[in-house]
Design a protein around this motif. Structure first.
Motif, PDB file in Angstrom:
ATOM      1  N   LEU A 198       0.832  -1.191   0.000  1.00 35.02           N
ATOM      2  CA  LEU A 198       0.000   0.000   0.000  1.00 35.02           C
ATOM      3  C   LEU A 198       0.873   1.249   0.000  1.00 35.02           C
ATOM      4  O   LEU A 198       1.854   1.345   0.735  1.00 35.02           O
ATOM      5  CB  LEU A 198      -0.917   0.015   1.224  1.00 35.02           C
ATOM      6  CG  LEU A 198      -1.805  -1.227   1.413  1.00 35.02           C
ATOM      7  CD1 LEU A 198      -2.769  -1.002   2.573  1.00 35.02           C
ATOM      8  CD2 LEU A 198      -2.570  -1.575   0.153  1.00 35.02           C
ATOM      9  N   GLY A 199       0.500   2.213  -0.830  1.00 31.36           N
ATOM     10  CA  GLY A 199       1.276   3.436  -0.963  1.00 31.36           C
ATOM     11  C   GLY A 199       1.165   4.332   0.261  1.00 31.36           C
ATOM     12  O   GLY A 199       0.391   4.080   1.189  1.00 31.36           O
ATOM     13  N   TYR A 200       1.966   5.382   0.229  1.00 26.26           N
ATOM     14  CA  TYR A 200       1.963   6.389   1.294  1.00 26.26           C
ATOM     15  C   TYR A 200       2.233   7.730   0.631  1.00 26.26           C
ATOM     16  O   TYR A 200       3.029   7.815  -0.316  1.00 26.26           O
ATOM     17  CB  TYR A 200       3.028   6.078   2.344  1.00 26.26           C
ATOM     18  CG  TYR A 200       2.957   6.968   3.560  1.00 26.26           C
ATOM     19  CD1 TYR A 200       2.172   6.601   4.650  1.00 26.26           C
ATOM     20  CD2 TYR A 200       3.637   8.174   3.612  1.00 26.26           C
ATOM     21  CE1 TYR A 200       2.079   7.411   5.771  1.00 26.26           C
ATOM     22  CE2 TYR A 200       3.548   8.992   4.722  1.00 26.26           C
ATOM     23  CZ  TYR A 200       2.774   8.612   5.804  1.00 26.26           C
ATOM     24  OH  TYR A 200       2.679   9.426   6.894  1.00 26.26           O
ATOM     25  N   ALA A 201       1.579   8.779   1.132  1.00 30.12           N
ATOM     26  CA  ALA A 201       1.652  10.091   0.485  1.00 30.12           C
ATOM     27  C   ALA A 201       3.095  10.510   0.193  1.00 30.12           C
ATOM     28  O   ALA A 201       3.965  10.449   1.074  1.00 30.12           O
ATOM     29  CB  ALA A 201       0.972  11.126   1.373  1.00 30.12           C
ATOM     30  N   LEU A 202       3.342  10.943  -1.040  1.00 34.11           N
ATOM     31  CA  LEU A 202       4.669  11.392  -1.448  1.00 34.11           C
ATOM     32  C   LEU A 202       4.986  12.744  -0.832  1.00 34.11           C
ATOM     33  O   LEU A 202       4.098  13.507  -0.446  1.00 34.11           O
ATOM     34  CB  LEU A 202       4.736  11.497  -2.980  1.00 34.11           C
ATOM     35  CG  LEU A 202       4.471  10.216  -3.768  1.00 34.11           C
ATOM     36  CD1 LEU A 202       4.488  10.522  -5.266  1.00 34.11           C
ATOM     37  CD2 LEU A 202       5.490   9.134  -3.430  1.00 34.11           C
ATOM     38  N   LEU A 212       7.257   5.028   3.201  1.00 38.28           N
ATOM     39  CA  LEU A 212       7.017   4.262   1.984  1.00 38.28           C
ATOM     40  C   LEU A 212       8.252   3.444   1.606  1.00 38.28           C
ATOM     41  O   LEU A 212       8.141   2.289   1.175  1.00 38.28           O
ATOM     42  CB  LEU A 212       6.618   5.198   0.840  1.00 38.28           C
ATOM     43  CG  LEU A 212       6.263   4.534  -0.493  1.00 38.28           C
ATOM     44  CD1 LEU A 212       5.207   3.448  -0.304  1.00 38.28           C
ATOM     45  CD2 LEU A 212       5.783   5.568  -1.500  1.00 38.28           C
ATOM     46  N   VAL A 213       9.423   4.030   1.775  1.00 41.68           N
ATOM     47  CA  VAL A 213      10.656   3.297   1.477  1.00 41.68           C
ATOM     48  C   VAL A 213      10.774   2.072   2.385  1.00 41.68           C
ATOM     49  O   VAL A 213      11.171   0.985   1.939  1.00 41.68           O
ATOM     50  CB  VAL A 213      11.883   4.219   1.626  1.00 41.68           C
ATOM     51  CG1 VAL A 213      13.181   3.422   1.433  1.00 41.68           C
ATOM     52  CG2 VAL A 213      11.820   5.363   0.624  1.00 41.68           C
ATOM     53  N   ILE A 293       1.220  -5.489   2.697  1.00 42.33           N
ATOM     54  CA  ILE A 293       2.306  -4.819   3.416  1.00 42.33           C
ATOM     55  C   ILE A 293       1.940  -3.357   3.608  1.00 42.33           C
ATOM     56  O   ILE A 293       1.614  -2.651   2.653  1.00 42.33           O
ATOM     57  CB  ILE A 293       3.635  -4.930   2.639  1.00 42.33           C
ATOM     58  CG1 ILE A 293       4.073  -6.388   2.551  1.00 42.33           C
ATOM     59  CG2 ILE A 293       4.719  -4.085   3.311  1.00 42.33           C
ATOM     60  CD1 ILE A 293       5.307  -6.605   1.690  1.00 42.33           C
ATOM     61  N   SER A 294       1.983  -2.919   4.852  1.00 44.69           N
ATOM     62  CA  SER A 294       1.747  -1.514   5.165  1.00 44.69           C
ATOM     63  C   SER A 294       2.306  -1.233   6.550  1.00 44.69           C
ATOM     64  O   SER A 294       2.920  -2.106   7.172  1.00 44.69           O
ATOM     65  CB  SER A 294       0.254  -1.171   5.096  1.00 44.69           C
ATOM     66  OG  SER A 294       0.054   0.227   5.208  1.00 44.69           O
TER      67      SER A 294
END
Length: 365
Positions: A198-202, A212-213, A293-294
């Motif tokens: 799952l993404g995370y705000a850039l 995120l990394v 994964i988060s």
């Protein structure tokens, strides 16, 4: 005579825009500069009130906390009050009350939300969504007897929906009772398996946030340990013309992961979108098991939503588990706090299809 009656009809609405709904002027609050007296009809006043609600809802004055990544608008009181002002003019519009109640859920005020749902129920006592909402939020507040009462009514009105809500309860209970883990169980991804990150705000410059990394480091280790697993990278909030999904894919490819294993999902702007959009990729590839994964404070919500999304798209026998990046010590997250549990229930309903906002032009899952 006609104009005199119209003036009387509008007077109540104009009074609602006075002092009781004033807000302190600051950068984090959207101010209404509308002079409602310029409008001629009640419909025009209602339309403008709803447009003001949309403006507040879309305000950039928002906050995001690591792990709990849903964007939480800081102007939900304004959204609520504009909707309630509109409801005073059109008291048959229970959609306005439902939207206002859900704005309070986003504002983390479940008690006020319950009061507004109950007010709507007094107008529409057989509304199945209202009984579903009240069953959920009374349960969240620990009022099990009240929740059971609404579930019993819902079962009479719509047995199928009652069964779905009960399944949401069962799913949430199971997931929150499952211990968090930092490593995947062995053998889960041997056949028709997938890794979902799952993404995370850039960052504003379009670079990846350290959180995120760290999720990608966990993904890389799992991808190497499970060379046949599909990898779904989901996140589409653009920043400086870049998206999370694309940057995550580039990062993994640079680390030696074949691009043929990777599916980029570049459109999701929330965890609900992550689940709904990615579920089609899982169905297309007949995935039997997927590991999500988060961050540790986010994975339970993610798993709940992916399970609910799969009810519609399939594969029908798919199973999920999670691997956590420990944004907080796992011992501190053994039991979800109220904010996390509220987010799980709120987004479970949204994924299921019960939209939070249903008052045009304020329409949103």
């Amino acid at each position: 005579m006609k104009s005199h009656l119209l003036a009387l009809a509008l007077s109540g609405a104009l009074a609602l825009t006075a002092a009781p709904y004033s807000f302190a002027a600051n950068d984090a609050t959207v101010q209404s500069s509308t002079d409602y007296s310029q409008f001629v009809t009640k419909r025009q006043v209602v339309d403008q009130l709803l447009n003001d609600a949309v403006t507040a809802f879309k305000s950039p004055a928002r906050v995001s906390h690591a792990g709990f990544t849903a964007k939480m608008p800081s102007n939900m009181e304004i959204v609520t009050n504009r909707l309630l002002e509109a409801y005073q003019l059109e008291p048959y519009r229970t959609d306005l009350l439902i939207s206002a109640a859900n704005a309070q859920i986003y504002n983390k005020n479940a008690d006020r939300a319950i009061s507004l749902f109950q007010q709507a129920l007094s107008v529409a006592p057989e509304d199945v969504d209202l009984h579903a909402y009240l069953a959920v939020w009374q349960r969240f507040k620990g009022n099990q007897a009240e929740s059971d009462k609404h579930m019993a009514t819902l079962a009479k009105l719509n047995p199928g929906k009652a069964a779905d809500i009960e399944l949401i309860f069962t799913t949430v209970d199971r997931i929150v009772a499952t211990p968090l883990k930092e490593k995947a169980a062995k053998g889960k991804l041997d056949d028709k398996g997938a890794i979902i990150t799952l993404g995370y705000a850039l960052n504003p410059d379009g670079s990846m946030h350290p959180i995120l990394v760290e999720r990608l480091e966990t993904t890389l280790a799992m991808a190497k340990a499970n060379p046949d697993a599909l990898i779904v990278l989901t996140g589409g909030v653009p920043m400086n013309h870049k998206t999370e999904g694309k940057l995550m894919a580039d990062w993994l490819i640079e680390k030696g992961i074949s691009k043929d294993r990777i599916i980029e999902e570049n459109y999701a702007t929330s965890t609900v979108d992550n689940a709904l959009f990615s579920s089609y990729a899982l169905a297309l590839h007949h995935i039997k098991h997927a590991t999500i994964i988060s961050s540790a404070s986010h994975v339970r919500r993610g798993q709940t939503l992916f399970e609910i999304a799969s009810w519609q798209t399939g594969p029908q026998n798919i199973t999920f588990d999670t691997v956590s990046y420990p944004d907080k010590p796992l011992k501190e997250l053994t039991t979800p706090n109220d904010d996390e549990l509220l987010g799980i229930y709120r987004d479970a309903l949204r994924t299921y299809g019960m939209w939070s906002y249903r008052s045009y032009p304020l329409e949103s899952r």
